[in-house]
Design a protein around this motif. Structure first.
Motif, mmCIF file in Angstrom:
data_model
loop_
_atom_site.group_PDB
_atom_site.id
_atom_site.type_symbol
_atom_site.label_atom_id
_atom_site.label_comp_id
_atom_site.label_asym_id
_atom_site.label_seq_id
_atom_site.Cartn_x
_atom_site.Cartn_y
_atom_site.Cartn_z
ATOM 1 N N SER A 257 0.818 -1.221 0.000
ATOM 2 C CA SER A 257 0.000 0.000 0.000
ATOM 3 C C SER A 257 0.841 1.255 0.000
ATOM 4 O O SER A 257 0.351 2.333 -0.326
ATOM 5 N N ALA A 258 2.124 1.135 0.372
ATOM 6 C CA ALA A 258 2.987 2.324 0.400
ATOM 7 C C ALA A 258 3.265 2.864 -0.992
ATOM 8 O O ALA A 258 3.675 4.021 -1.145
ATOM 9 N N GLN A 259 3.037 2.077 -2.029
ATOM 10 C CA GLN A 259 3.334 2.511 -3.394
ATOM 11 C C GLN A 259 2.200 3.320 -4.016
ATOM 12 O O GLN A 259 2.348 3.853 -5.106
ATOM 13 N N TYR A 260 1.064 3.405 -3.342
ATOM 14 C CA TYR A 260 -0.099 4.068 -3.925
ATOM 15 C C TYR A 260 -0.473 5.291 -3.094
ATOM 16 O O TYR A 260 -0.422 5.265 -1.872
ATOM 17 N N GLN A 261 -0.847 6.355 -3.796
ATOM 18 C CA GLN A 261 -1.292 7.574 -3.144
ATOM 19 C C GLN A 261 -2.763 7.430 -2.757
ATOM 20 O O GLN A 261 -3.593 7.077 -3.586
ATOM 21 N N ARG A 262 -3.082 7.707 -1.497
ATOM 22 C CA ARG A 262 -4.448 7.587 -1.021
ATOM 23 C C ARG A 262 -4.790 8.818 -0.192
ATOM 24 O O ARG A 262 -3.918 9.448 0.403
ATOM 25 N N ASN A 263 -6.092 9.123 -0.135
ATOM 26 C CA ASN A 263 -6.508 10.231 0.717
ATOM 27 C C ASN A 263 -6.572 9.756 2.168
ATOM 28 O O ASN A 263 -6.446 8.568 2.459
ATOM 29 N N ASP A 264 -6.799 10.692 3.064
ATOM 30 C CA ASP A 264 -6.745 10.368 4.494
ATOM 31 C C ASP A 264 -7.801 9.348 4.889
ATOM 32 O O ASP A 264 -7.550 8.460 5.708
ATOM 33 N N GLU A 265 -8.992 9.464 4.305
ATOM 34 C CA GLU A 265 -10.051 8.521 4.669
ATOM 35 C C GLU A 265 -9.711 7.108 4.220
ATOM 36 O O GLU A 265 -9.921 6.138 4.967
ATOM 37 N N GLU A 266 -9.147 6.954 3.026
ATOM 38 C CA GLU A 266 -8.754 5.636 2.546
ATOM 39 C C GLU A 266 -7.636 5.057 3.396
ATOM 40 O O GLU A 266 -7.614 3.847 3.676
ATOM 41 N N LYS A 267 -6.713 5.913 3.820
ATOM 42 C CA LYS A 267 -5.627 5.441 4.665
ATOM 43 C C LYS A 267 -6.152 4.947 6.013
ATOM 44 O O LYS A 267 -5.707 3.920 6.529
ATOM 45 N N ARG A 268 -7.114 5.674 6.586
ATOM 46 C CA ARG A 268 -7.688 5.248 7.866
ATOM 47 C C ARG A 268 -8.422 3.921 7.726
ATOM 48 O O ARG A 268 -8.297 3.034 8.572
ATOM 49 N N ASP A 269 -9.186 3.776 6.650
ATOM 50 C CA ASP A 269 -9.912 2.523 6.438
ATOM 51 C C ASP A 269 -8.950 1.354 6.247
ATOM 52 O O ASP A 269 -9.161 0.258 6.793
ATOM 53 N N LEU A 270 -7.888 1.593 5.475
ATOM 54 C CA LEU A 270 -6.916 0.532 5.248
ATOM 55 C C LEU A 270 -6.206 0.156 6.545
ATOM 56 O O LEU A 270 -6.024 -1.033 6.851
ATOM 57 N N SER A 271 -5.808 1.161 7.324
ATOM 58 C CA SER A 271 -5.119 0.883 8.589
ATOM 59 C C SER A 271 -6.027 0.124 9.552
ATOM 60 O O SER A 271 -5.582 -0.803 10.245
ATOM 61 N N PHE A 272 -7.309 0.489 9.587
ATOM 62 C CA PHE A 272 -8.248 -0.203 10.470
ATOM 63 C C PHE A 272 -8.408 -1.665 10.051
ATOM 64 O O PHE A 272 -8.381 -2.573 10.893
#
Length: 704
Positions: A257-272
């Motif tokens: 996932s570090a290779q893709y640019q994501r917005n803050d909401e997508e990052k939070r969902d992925l981390s959760f």
């Protein structure tokens, strides 16, 4: 200011190997967790007629194979028939052939305790009268040889791989999300996964030989492997492999996932989602140990197994996260250096892990020891004290790390123009000569032309570095800019003529790229080493990681050591089964065995107790002697020194010295004690309870 990472890594690796080798080599051979607490006929007894069966009672349920219990006659021939059978929860019997002649018979057993460890041993009994026997009444456990050493190493590596994989992933996910793009951290977590996977496969292959023959040739025996797969331990190892497949997917998503640019909401969902999935997988892996080892047996297994899972997860989060932090401090590039906030988040995570370790550790200590005396009187308790000391040391070092963290400066301090020019000049001195020669060769010009081009390239490099003083390092976009737009050197090269343009441009571009790379490397190294607080944090974390290596080795040995509660219960059962009915000399069940009880008082602190001598069969010739030392409250007592002497005054024989060997806490033994003739023998026992407190007590007994 600091040394390179290589010497420290070598030191840590050497420490790992030394500690592992010392602990594995020094582990007691009798590391099983089930003990023989009784038998029928009893050890060393003489019965009037041959029994129809032999029964063995253990301290906990064990797994018996078709060849687990054997009975051998004086010539070494087997006299048992049929397969062993369990008559009760912890008692197992094997039938004997009929019409057995008088003589000494040897019983050998090799079983597997309920918490997965092999148990082996042997003892003798006699029919009619003792006789010479060609069988040696000792049994070597499979975990004493090469297979045992390999299996112990595999267990250590599996624990280490689990801690590094789970703790490293937790550090990235909970403390330092940018770390998912750092190659060194990625390699660390992946190496933990590979180590755990390889060690689990090795344990699965070694298991059959480890619990049976102990031969290296049986490692790839498919029959043994199929038998292992039907056991609780085999099922746990297979489950661990399946969970590792899910862990591989988790690691791929975490770092991919570090290779893709994501917005803050997508990052939070992925981390959760990663946090939930990772916790489930990690808990499942920890349960593969809890459901097949210590926690699954003994008192309160329903509570002990979840507690053990929490304990293992806390260990992994602390020690594995510490390893990831160490790698990040040393190997992360300057533009993604671990920041103060990440270190502080890990500090909070480590604190929570330590609290969980203390709470679960207190419960596990009570469950495995059962009494305060077990801390000092059993090997398990002594190892646990060492482990507690190491944890206290790590907490102290962690406190020092918190102090360094509080003073830690943020990365990315601005670089002055003068420093940039010094770095560029140093880079030119290392790369310019070769590049100049290459450029001259390519264009066919003389030395003056090459020197002019080198100077121009240097000027361009200094100009570019001066324009970039607000950044930590060159970005990938800047590194990929064409040479034609990075400085005036390229403009002049276009005006130098069409004949030299093609070769000159490529050579100067390569030279400039090397200089830029050298400048970037020098800048990164200077930034990494500039902050004294970061240097102090590295050293404290390195010391903490070195202590963690020793702590993990102690933990591995603890899992292979008989719990103190079990050891003491087995000793009490064995003592009660052989206790005399009166304090004077007596004959046990008419077998001729002599038991002597002698109170002693050395006069010093903790100098009172009772020593019991069992001499079997108490006849002319070879005898077995067992010595039991107890305190006045009936607890086993380890004394620094104990010696026995036998004297027959009427025949002026003796004293004949006997130095028994320690078998367990308060239990010593000597075999082959020779009694040359029958008579009223004086048995003297010299007991030393300190450096200066010593006493000799004696009692007479008719022997022979």
């Amino acid at each position: 200011m600091t040394q390179t990472i290589a010497p420290r890594v070598r030191i840590l690796v050497l420490l790992f190997l030394a500690v592992t080798g010392a602990l594995l080599a020094g582990a007691a051979p009798a590391s099983a967790h089930a003990a023989l607490t009784g038998s029928d006929p009893r050890q060393g007894t003489v019965v009037d007629k041959a029994p129809a069966q032999v029964s063995l009672t253990f301290s906990e349920p064990v797994a018996v194979s078709d060849d687990a219990l054997r009975v051998l006659d004086p010539k070494g021939e087997r006299v048992d028939k049929g397969d062993p059978a369990g008559t009760s929860g912890t008692t197992y019997t094997v039938q004997l052939l009929g019409g057995l002649p008088d003589g000494t018979y040897t019983v050998t057993y090799q079983v597997v305790s309920a918490d997965s460890h092999p148990v082996a041993g042997a003892f003798t009994f006699s029919v009619g009268a003792p006789s010479e026997t060609s069988v040696e009444a000792s049994a070597q456990s499979p975990d004493d040889g090469l297979i045992g050493s390999l299996y112990g190493t595999g267990r250590y590596l599996s624990y280490a791989g689990f801690a590094v994989m789970v703790g490293g992933a937790a550090f990235v996910l909970a403390c330092w999300r940018p770390g998912s793009g750092v190659r060194a951290v990625q390699r660390l977590v992946v190496s933990g996964w590979l180590t755990l996977t390889a060690s689990t496969l090795a344990l699965l292959l070694l298991r059959g030989s480890y619990t049976s023959s102990g031969k290296i040739g049986d490692v790839f025996d498919l029959t043994l492997l199929s038998e292992v797969l039907q056991t609780k331990t085999g099922a746990a190892l297979v489950s661990r492999l399946l969970l590792l497949a899910a862990a591989a997917l988790f690691i791929a998503v975490l770092f991919g996932s570090a290779q893709y640019q994501r917005n803050d909401e997508e990052k939070r969902d992925l981390s959760f989602g990663l946090a939930i999935g990772g916790t489930v997988v990690a808990a499942g892996l920890a349960a593969s140990w809890a459901m097949s080892e210590h926690a699954s047996q003994g008192i309160q297994p329903g509570l002990a197994m979840p507690v053990d899972v929490v304990h293992l997860l806390a260990v992994a989060a602390w020690l594995g996260g510490l390893t990831a932090l160490l790698v990040a401090l040393y190997r992360a590039p300057a533009d993604t250096a671990v920041d103060t906030a990440a270190v502080q988040r890990f500090s909070r995570l480590a604190f929570g892990s330590v609290v969980a370790l203390v709470v679960t550790g207190i419960y596990q200590s009570w469950r495995q020891l059962g009494s305060w005396s077990a801390f000092t009187d059993t090997r398990y308790g002594q190892l646990l004290l060492v482990k507690i000391g190491l944890v206290v040391a790590m907490v102290g070092i962690a406190y020092a790390s918190r102090r360094w963290t509080a003073r830690l400066a943020e990365p990315g301090a601005p670089v002055t123009l003068r420093e940039e020019q010094k770095e560029t000049a140093a880079a030119m001195s290392a790369t310019g000569g070769g590049a100049g020669q290459e450029s001259a060769g390519a264009t066919g010009t003389g030395k003056a032309g090459a020197g002019t081009e080198t100077a121009a390239a240097a000027s361009a490099s200094v100009s570019a570095a001066s324009a970039d003083t607000d950044t930590d390092t060159d970005t990938d976009t800047e590194r990929e800019k064409p040479a034609a737009v990075t400085g005036p050197a390229e403009v002049r090269s276009e005006e130098s003529g069409a004949g030299a343009k093609a070769g000159g441009d490529s050579a100067r571009a390569a030279q400039l790229a090397r200089q830029r790379a050298a400048v970037a490397t020098a800048r990164q190294k200077r930034l990494r080493d500039a902050d004294p607080n970061r240097f102090g944090l590295r050293r404290s974390v390195l010391a903490e990681a070195g202590t963690a290596v020793v702590l993990l080795a102690i933990t591995t040995v603890l899992t292979q050591t008989e719990p103190g509660r079990t050891e003491q219960e087995a000793e009490r059962a064995a003592s009660s089964s052989s206790a005399p009915s009166s304090p004077s000399a007596s004959s046990a069940q008419g077998t001729g065995a002599v038991t002597l009880n002698m109170p002693f008082d050395t006069g010093g602190k903790d100098g009172k107790g009772v020593v019991t001598i069992d001499l079997d069969p108490a006849r002319v010739g070879g005898n077995d002697m067992h010595v039991y030392v107890e305190r006045t409250d009936g607890k086993a007592f380890d004394v620094p020194e104990l010696k026995v002497a036998l004297t027959l005054s009427t025949k002026d024989i003796g004293p004949l010295p006997v130095v028994p060997d320690r078998l367990a806490t308060g239990h010593l033994s000597a075999s082959g004690v020779q009694i040359p003739m029958a008579g009223d023998w004086t048995v003297e026992v010299t007991v030393r309870t300190s450096d200066i407190d010593q006493v000799t007590v004696s009692k007479n007994a008719q022997i022979g």
